[in-house]
Design an enzyme around this catalytic site. Structure first.
Site, PDB file in Angstrom:
ATOM      1  N   THR A   1      -8.783  -2.216   7.218  1.00 19.08           N
ATOM      2  CA  THR A   1      -9.107  -1.105   6.344  1.00 19.08           C
ATOM      3  C   THR A   1     -10.520  -1.316   5.813  1.00 19.08           C
ATOM      4  O   THR A   1     -11.207  -2.269   6.171  1.00 19.08           O
ATOM      5  CB  THR A   1      -8.108  -1.024   5.181  1.00 19.08           C
ATOM      6  OG1 THR A   1      -8.099  -2.284   4.485  1.00 19.08           O
ATOM      7  CG2 THR A   1      -6.701  -0.747   5.691  1.00 19.08           C
ATOM      8  N   ASP A   2     -10.984  -0.454   4.937  1.00 19.09           N
ATOM      9  CA  ASP A   2     -12.323  -0.586   4.376  1.00 19.09           C
ATOM     10  C   ASP A   2     -12.363  -1.726   3.357  1.00 19.09           C
ATOM     11  O   ASP A   2     -11.314  -2.195   2.897  1.00 19.09           O
ATOM     12  CB  ASP A   2     -12.751   0.748   3.759  1.00 19.09           C
ATOM     13  CG  ASP A   2     -13.025   1.791   4.831  1.00 19.09           C
ATOM     14  OD1 ASP A   2     -14.098   1.719   5.445  1.00 19.09           O
ATOM     15  OD2 ASP A   2     -12.157   2.654   5.064  1.00 19.09           O
TER      16      ASP A   2
ATOM     17  N   ASP B   1      -9.377  -5.235  13.030  1.00 22.32           N
ATOM     18  CA  ASP B   1      -9.052  -3.816  12.866  1.00 22.32           C
ATOM     19  C   ASP B   1      -8.552  -3.634  11.439  1.00 22.32           C
ATOM     20  O   ASP B   1      -7.355  -3.503  11.185  1.00 22.32           O
ATOM     21  CB  ASP B   1      -7.989  -3.413  13.894  1.00 22.32           C
ATOM     22  CG  ASP B   1      -7.675  -1.927  13.843  1.00 22.32           C
ATOM     23  OD1 ASP B   1      -8.402  -1.183  13.168  1.00 22.32           O
ATOM     24  OD2 ASP B   1      -6.676  -1.520  14.469  1.00 22.32           O
TER      25      ASP B   1
ATOM     26  N   ASP C   1      -1.067 -13.263   6.313  1.00 24.46           N
ATOM     27  CA  ASP C   1      -2.390 -12.917   5.820  1.00 24.46           C
ATOM     28  C   ASP C   1      -3.418 -13.336   6.874  1.00 24.46           C
ATOM     29  O   ASP C   1      -3.519 -14.511   7.223  1.00 24.46           O
ATOM     30  CB  ASP C   1      -2.634 -13.651   4.507  1.00 24.46           C
ATOM     31  CG  ASP C   1      -3.966 -13.314   3.881  1.00 24.46           C
ATOM     32  OD1 ASP C   1      -5.006 -13.542   4.531  1.00 24.46           O
ATOM     33  OD2 ASP C   1      -3.988 -12.839   2.729  1.00 24.46           O
ATOM     34  N   GLY C   2      -4.193 -12.372   7.372  1.00 27.77           N
ATOM     35  CA  GLY C   2      -5.140 -12.658   8.436  1.00 27.77           C
ATOM     36  C   GLY C   2      -6.221 -13.638   8.033  1.00 27.77           C
ATOM     37  O   GLY C   2      -6.642 -14.486   8.838  1.00 27.77           O
TER      38      GLY C   2
ATOM     39  N   GLN D   1       0.814  -1.210   0.000  1.00 33.91           N
ATOM     40  CA  GLN D   1       0.000   0.000   0.000  1.00 33.91           C
ATOM     41  C   GLN D   1       0.850   1.263   0.000  1.00 33.91           C
ATOM     42  O   GLN D   1       2.027   1.252   0.335  1.00 33.91           O
ATOM     43  CB  GLN D   1      -0.912   0.004   1.226  1.00 33.91           C
ATOM     44  CG  GLN D   1      -0.189  -0.233   2.537  1.00 33.91           C
ATOM     45  CD  GLN D   1      -1.045  -0.934   3.574  1.00 33.91           C
ATOM     46  OE1 GLN D   1      -2.262  -0.916   3.518  1.00 33.91           O
ATOM     47  NE2 GLN D   1      -0.409  -1.553   4.547  1.00 33.91           N
TER      48      GLN D   1
ATOM     49  N   HIS E   1      -9.758   2.886  19.520  1.00 38.29           N
ATOM     50  CA  HIS E   1      -9.058   1.757  20.127  1.00 38.29           C
ATOM     51  C   HIS E   1      -9.686   1.329  21.448  1.00 38.29           C
ATOM     52  O   HIS E   1      -9.805   0.128  21.727  1.00 38.29           O
ATOM     53  CB  HIS E   1      -7.580   2.094  20.313  1.00 38.29           C
ATOM     54  CG  HIS E   1      -6.835   2.209  19.026  1.00 38.29           C
ATOM     55  ND1 HIS E   1      -5.865   3.163  18.801  1.00 38.29           N
ATOM     56  CD2 HIS E   1      -6.939   1.502  17.871  1.00 38.29           C
ATOM     57  CE1 HIS E   1      -5.384   3.018  17.563  1.00 38.29           C
ATOM     58  NE2 HIS E   1      -6.029   2.021  16.987  1.00 38.29           N
TER      59      HIS E   1
ATOM     60  N   GLU F   1      -0.784  -9.313  11.212  1.00 42.47           N
ATOM     61  CA  GLU F   1      -0.727  -8.153  10.315  1.00 42.47           C
ATOM     62  C   GLU F   1       0.005  -8.562   9.042  1.00 42.47           C
ATOM     63  O   GLU F   1       1.071  -9.182   9.100  1.00 42.47           O
ATOM     64  CB  GLU F   1      -0.003  -6.996  11.023  1.00 42.47           C
ATOM     65  CG  GLU F   1       0.441  -5.856  10.132  1.00 42.47           C
ATOM     66  CD  GLU F   1      -0.707  -5.175   9.405  1.00 42.47           C
ATOM     67  OE1 GLU F   1      -0.575  -4.963   8.173  1.00 42.47           O
ATOM     68  OE2 GLU F   1      -1.724  -4.842  10.064  1.00 42.47           O
TER      69      GLU F   1
END
Length: 289
Positions: free
Chosen positions: A160-161, A158, A140-141, A33, A64, A108
């Site tokens: 991103t969109d 948690d 990779d989650g 990203q 948080h 993460e």
């Protein structure tokens, strides 16, 4: 003094949010990203990934605290906690304030974000990296929850969109795999956007929850950075009593944990599930399938 630069967020069609920039602190593209960190006179340090605001030092505590303390205190006996995403480690910092947690695993995908955040957001995440209970997994989650043989009392997504690399974390398959690795009566919470502007995101997630979990719901918080009103957090569990935990029980657990907050209180926790009608309607639509 402003540098004259601005950074524009265009997450919502028809709306632009412009941040004045006092100075650019860092800008680069990682394997996954585009990343930029800059100083804003109102929000302090602002982190954007792919042009979308992720965290600011001024209001990170709201997001948080509400994402971490609500499920952990509702559960009441969480020992194994999983965070999917959360590379700024603010969520981990809040969760690790609970002395009853034996291990917090954070998965993460981008190690560059974690290292970057460790350097640039030490004002809120420094304690994480010295805590022996913190277990960082760079992976990779979605794959992790599909393959792990471990089980968790609380899972916090948690993310991103739902676009680009983050889209997989909003799928029915992902939520089913999270359910597989939850302990009986465990709880999942998710980042589900701003319902006034992202209604479909909340409806779709709740629809997926309802097809897998016995209890599918949402709660809200007011976070200035996330333009458009209430921020929604998805909620899924096979124990429908968890989101109805009485205030006196929450207060007892919170006092026993022994830490201070800036937004979260047991009363705010209970009230967060009292949804404005337009958000409740979106949740009800999702539950109906």
């Amino acid at each position: 003094m402003s540098s004259g630069l601005t950074f524009k967020e265009t997450l919502y069609p028809g709306v632009e949010v412009n941040y004045a920039c006092d100075s650019v602190l860092y800008q680069d593209r990682s394997e996954h990203q585009d990343l930029v960190l800059f100083e804003n006179p109102v929000f302090g340090k602002v982190l954007m990934l792919d042009g979308i605001t992720q965290v600011t030092t001024a209001d990170e505590f709201i997001y948080h605290e509400m994402m971490a303390h609500v499920p952990i205190l509702a559960h009441g006996a969480a020992r194994e906690v999983l965070i999917v995403g959360g590379g700024d480690c603010g969520m981990a910092e809040e969760a690790l304030k609970h002395p009853g947690i034996a291990r917090l695993t954070q998965v993460e995908i981008d190690d560059a974000v974690v290292e970057f955040s460790r350097t640039n957001f030490s004002e809120f995440n420094a304690p994480v990296f010295d805590d022996p209970r913190f277990d960082l997994v760079i992976a990779d989650g979605a794959r992790f929850v599909a393959e792990t043989d471990r089980r968790f009392d609380v899972v916090m997504v948690d993310s991103t969109d739902p676009m680009g690399p983050g889209a997989v974390l909003f799928t029915q398959e992902f939520y089913r795999n999270v359910h597989r690795c939850l302990t009986p009566g465990g709880v999942l919470v998710t980042q589900n956007g701003v319902p006034f502007l992202q209604r479909a995101e909340l409806v779709t997630s709740v629809r997926h929850f309802a097809s897998i979990y016995k209890d599918a719901a949402a709660y809200v918080a007011a976070i200035p950075t996330y333009f458009g009103g209430h921020m929604a957090f998805g909620w899924a569990s096979d124990n429908a009593d968890l989101r109805k935990t009485p205030v006196d029980v929450l207060t007892e657990r919170f006092d026993a944990a022994g830490f201070d907050t800036r937004y979260y209180t047991p009363e705010v926790h209970a009230a967060a599930f009292a949804l404005p009608r337009f958000i409740r309607d979106a949740v009800d639509e999702g539950r109906k399938g």
